[in-house]
Design a protein around this motif. Structure first.
Motif, PDB file in Angstrom:
ATOM      1  N   GLU A 241       0.828  -1.201   0.000  1.00 42.13           N
ATOM      2  CA  GLU A 241       0.000   0.000   0.000  1.00 42.13           C
ATOM      3  C   GLU A 241       0.872   1.265   0.000  1.00 42.13           C
ATOM      4  O   GLU A 241       0.536   2.263  -0.656  1.00 42.13           O
ATOM      5  CB  GLU A 241      -0.928  -0.008   1.211  1.00 42.13           C
ATOM      6  N   MET A 242       1.993   1.201   0.720  1.00 40.59           N
ATOM      7  CA  MET A 242       2.896   2.364   0.743  1.00 40.59           C
ATOM      8  C   MET A 242       3.601   2.530  -0.603  1.00 40.59           C
ATOM      9  O   MET A 242       3.914   3.652  -1.011  1.00 40.59           O
ATOM     10  CB  MET A 242       3.914   2.234   1.869  1.00 40.59           C
ATOM     11  N   ARG A 243       3.843   1.439  -1.311  1.00 42.60           N
ATOM     12  CA  ARG A 243       4.380   1.567  -2.674  1.00 42.60           C
ATOM     13  C   ARG A 243       3.347   2.259  -3.565  1.00 42.60           C
ATOM     14  O   ARG A 243       3.707   3.075  -4.424  1.00 42.60           O
ATOM     15  CB  ARG A 243       4.743   0.192  -3.232  1.00 42.60           C
ATOM     16  N   LYS A 244       2.073   1.950  -3.343  1.00 46.87           N
ATOM     17  CA  LYS A 244       1.011   2.618  -4.106  1.00 46.87           C
ATOM     18  C   LYS A 244       1.003   4.112  -3.803  1.00 46.87           C
ATOM     19  O   LYS A 244       0.791   4.934  -4.703  1.00 46.87           O
ATOM     20  CB  LYS A 244      -0.352   2.011  -3.786  1.00 46.87           C
ATOM     21  N   VAL A 245       1.228   4.483  -2.543  1.00 42.44           N
ATOM     22  CA  VAL A 245       1.317   5.901  -2.191  1.00 42.44           C
ATOM     23  C   VAL A 245       2.446   6.570  -2.969  1.00 42.44           C
ATOM     24  O   VAL A 245       2.289   7.684  -3.494  1.00 42.44           O
ATOM     25  CB  VAL A 245       1.535   6.071  -0.667  1.00 42.44           C
ATOM     26  N   LEU A 246       3.578   5.889  -3.043  1.00 51.33           N
ATOM     27  CA  LEU A 246       4.720   6.425  -3.797  1.00 51.33           C
ATOM     28  C   LEU A 246       4.364   6.579  -5.262  1.00 51.33           C
ATOM     29  O   LEU A 246       4.650   7.612  -5.882  1.00 51.33           O
ATOM     30  CB  LEU A 246       5.932   5.495  -3.625  1.00 51.33           C
ATOM     31  N   TRP A 247       3.743   5.560  -5.842  1.00 50.14           N
ATOM     32  CA  TRP A 247       3.356   5.609  -7.247  1.00 50.14           C
ATOM     33  C   TRP A 247       2.312   6.706  -7.503  1.00 50.14           C
ATOM     34  O   TRP A 247       2.386   7.406  -8.505  1.00 50.14           O
ATOM     35  CB  TRP A 247       2.776   4.258  -7.673  1.00 50.14           C
ATOM     36  N   ASP A 248       1.350   6.868  -6.569  1.00 49.06           N
ATOM     37  CA  ASP A 248       0.337   7.926  -6.700  1.00 49.06           C
ATOM     38  C   ASP A 248       1.002   9.296  -6.727  1.00 49.06           C
ATOM     39  O   ASP A 248       0.603  10.189  -7.493  1.00 49.06           O
ATOM     40  CB  ASP A 248      -0.662   7.871  -5.551  1.00 49.06           C
ATOM     41  N   GLY A 249       2.017   9.466  -5.866  1.00 46.50           N
ATOM     42  CA  GLY A 249       2.732  10.737  -5.845  1.00 46.50           C
ATOM     43  C   GLY A 249       3.430  11.028  -7.162  1.00 46.50           C
ATOM     44  O   GLY A 249       3.463  12.185  -7.610  1.00 46.50           O
ATOM     45  N   ILE A 250       3.982   9.995  -7.787  1.00 47.52           N
ATOM     46  CA  ILE A 250       4.637  10.194  -9.088  1.00 47.52           C
ATOM     47  C   ILE A 250       3.605  10.594 -10.141  1.00 47.52           C
ATOM     48  O   ILE A 250       3.843  11.501 -10.950  1.00 47.52           O
ATOM     49  CB  ILE A 250       5.383   8.911  -9.517  1.00 47.52           C
ATOM     50  N   VAL A 251       2.444   9.940 -10.127  1.00 49.74           N
ATOM     51  CA  VAL A 251       1.383  10.299 -11.083  1.00 49.74           C
ATOM     52  C   VAL A 251       1.008  11.764 -10.925  1.00 49.74           C
ATOM     53  O   VAL A 251       0.859  12.502 -11.917  1.00 49.74           O
ATOM     54  CB  VAL A 251       0.143   9.395 -10.889  1.00 49.74           C
ATOM     55  N   ASN A 252       0.862  12.217  -9.693  1.00 51.74           N
ATOM     56  CA  ASN A 252       0.521  13.619  -9.446  1.00 51.74           C
ATOM     57  C   ASN A 252       1.600  14.560  -9.977  1.00 51.74           C
ATOM     58  O   ASN A 252       1.300  15.630 -10.509  1.00 51.74           O
ATOM     59  CB  ASN A 252       0.308  13.864  -7.957  1.00 51.74           C
ATOM     60  N   SER A 253       2.858  14.155  -9.827  1.00 52.68           N
ATOM     61  CA  SER A 253       3.948  15.011 -10.316  1.00 52.68           C
ATOM     62  C   SER A 253       3.971  15.074 -11.833  1.00 52.68           C
ATOM     63  O   SER A 253       4.431  16.053 -12.426  1.00 52.68           O
ATOM     64  CB  SER A 253       5.305  14.490  -9.803  1.00 52.68           C
ATOM     65  N   LEU A 254       3.463  14.028 -12.484  1.00 54.21           N
ATOM     66  CA  LEU A 254       3.448  14.013 -13.949  1.00 54.21           C
ATOM     67  C   LEU A 254       2.326  14.857 -14.525  1.00 54.21           C
ATOM     68  O   LEU A 254       2.315  15.157 -15.717  1.00 54.21           O
ATOM     69  CB  LEU A 254       3.315  12.567 -14.458  1.00 54.21           C
ATOM     70  N   HIS A 255       1.375  15.264 -13.687  1.00 53.25           N
ATOM     71  CA  HIS A 255       0.329  16.179 -14.155  1.00 53.25           C
ATOM     72  C   HIS A 255       0.929  17.543 -14.466  1.00 53.25           C
ATOM     73  O   HIS A 255       0.389  18.321 -15.189  1.00 53.25           O
ATOM     74  CB  HIS A 255      -0.764  16.337 -13.093  1.00 53.25           C
TER      75      HIS A 255
END
Length: 255
Positions: A241-255
């Motif tokens: 789940e914490m890896r998902k948090v990390l991945w979600d943060g990357i998606v947000n940065s790509l916006h």
């Protein structure tokens, strides 16, 4: 396969599949996107070593006088992975750690290493890891990811650390990501040669052999204790789940 190992895999299976299908992979469309990905992913490459070294400290003998600790299979697993992670070879055959190789790949592709280097500088200056993370200018997603890792390293029992290492920290590299990487490498091989080598090397050295030995390690440490198996499962899920948090943060940065 051990019945309990099978049960753990079943319980974390849905979360793992979510990560394999995470939108972050589809969002990486060009070199700039890959740079942003690497600037966060590097922290997962780095903190993995603290988890691994914690297991080495507890499951092998690293004090004097030397005494045999645990089983030879477990010692072999830990020491073999430490050797591979700390002193593998680069494309030219020179010894380097996977973390240092990743930094070289970032520099070659033009990604910034400023945030990871700033954190390392703070730690070398004597700052405690929890304080260094909280006082850094890292994105909240990276802070949360690191905070969980070091909570496990500093406070969790060894069977929980082993479970997180085995089930929760597998590098999730779906075929989609490899296709994207191949395409970007074809467009700019001079900037992605090291990164592509790193990914291919990482897949090669973390093959089924290590997975099998790591699962044996968890089975040995948890034994027939239902509470330990539950703790191992819960921690593995939390790590994914914490890896998902990390991945979600990357998606947000790509916006």
């Amino acid at each position: 396969m051990n019945t309990q190992i099978t049960l753990v895999n079943e319980k974390i299976g849905a979360t793992r599949e979510e990560l394999l299908g995470h939108p972050v992979y589809a969002r990486i469309k060009n070199l700039k996107d890959l740079q942003r990905f690497a600037e966060s992913h590097v922290f997962a490459v780095w903190d993995f070593m603290s988890l691994l070294k914690s297991l080495q400290i507890q499951l092998t003998s690293v004090t004097l006088p030397w005494m045999p600790v645990g089983t030879a299979d477990t010692r072999y697993l830990i020491n073999e992975i430490v050797t591979g992670e700390e002193s593998d070879v680069d494309q030219a055959g020179n010894r380097t750690s996977h973390f240092e190789l990743y930094l070289q790949a970032m520099e070659q592709m033009g990604a910034s290493t400023q945030k990871i280097q700033s954190l390392l500088t703070a730690l070398r200056g004597g700052k405690q890891i929890d304080i260094a993370i909280s006082e850094s200018d890292l994105p909240d997603s990276v802070k949360a990811f690191l905070a969980y890792t070091f909570e496990v390293v500093q406070r969790a029992p060894v069977h929980v650390q082993a479970a997180v290492f085995t089930f929760g920290r597998e590098d999730l590299i779906p075929d989609m990501f490899m296709r994207i990487l191949d395409q970007l490498h074809a467009e700019t091989p001079e900037q992605l040669a090291i990164f592509r080598y790193y990914i291919e090397r990482h897949i090669e050295v973390d093959g089924g052999h290590h997975t099998h030995l790591a699962q044996q390690m968890v089975a040995s440490l948890c034994g027939n204790d239902p509470q330990k198996w539950q703790e191992a499962t819960d921690a593995s899920l939390k790590s994914l789940e914490m890896r998902k948090v990390l991945w979600d943060g990357i998606v947000n940065s790509l916006h």
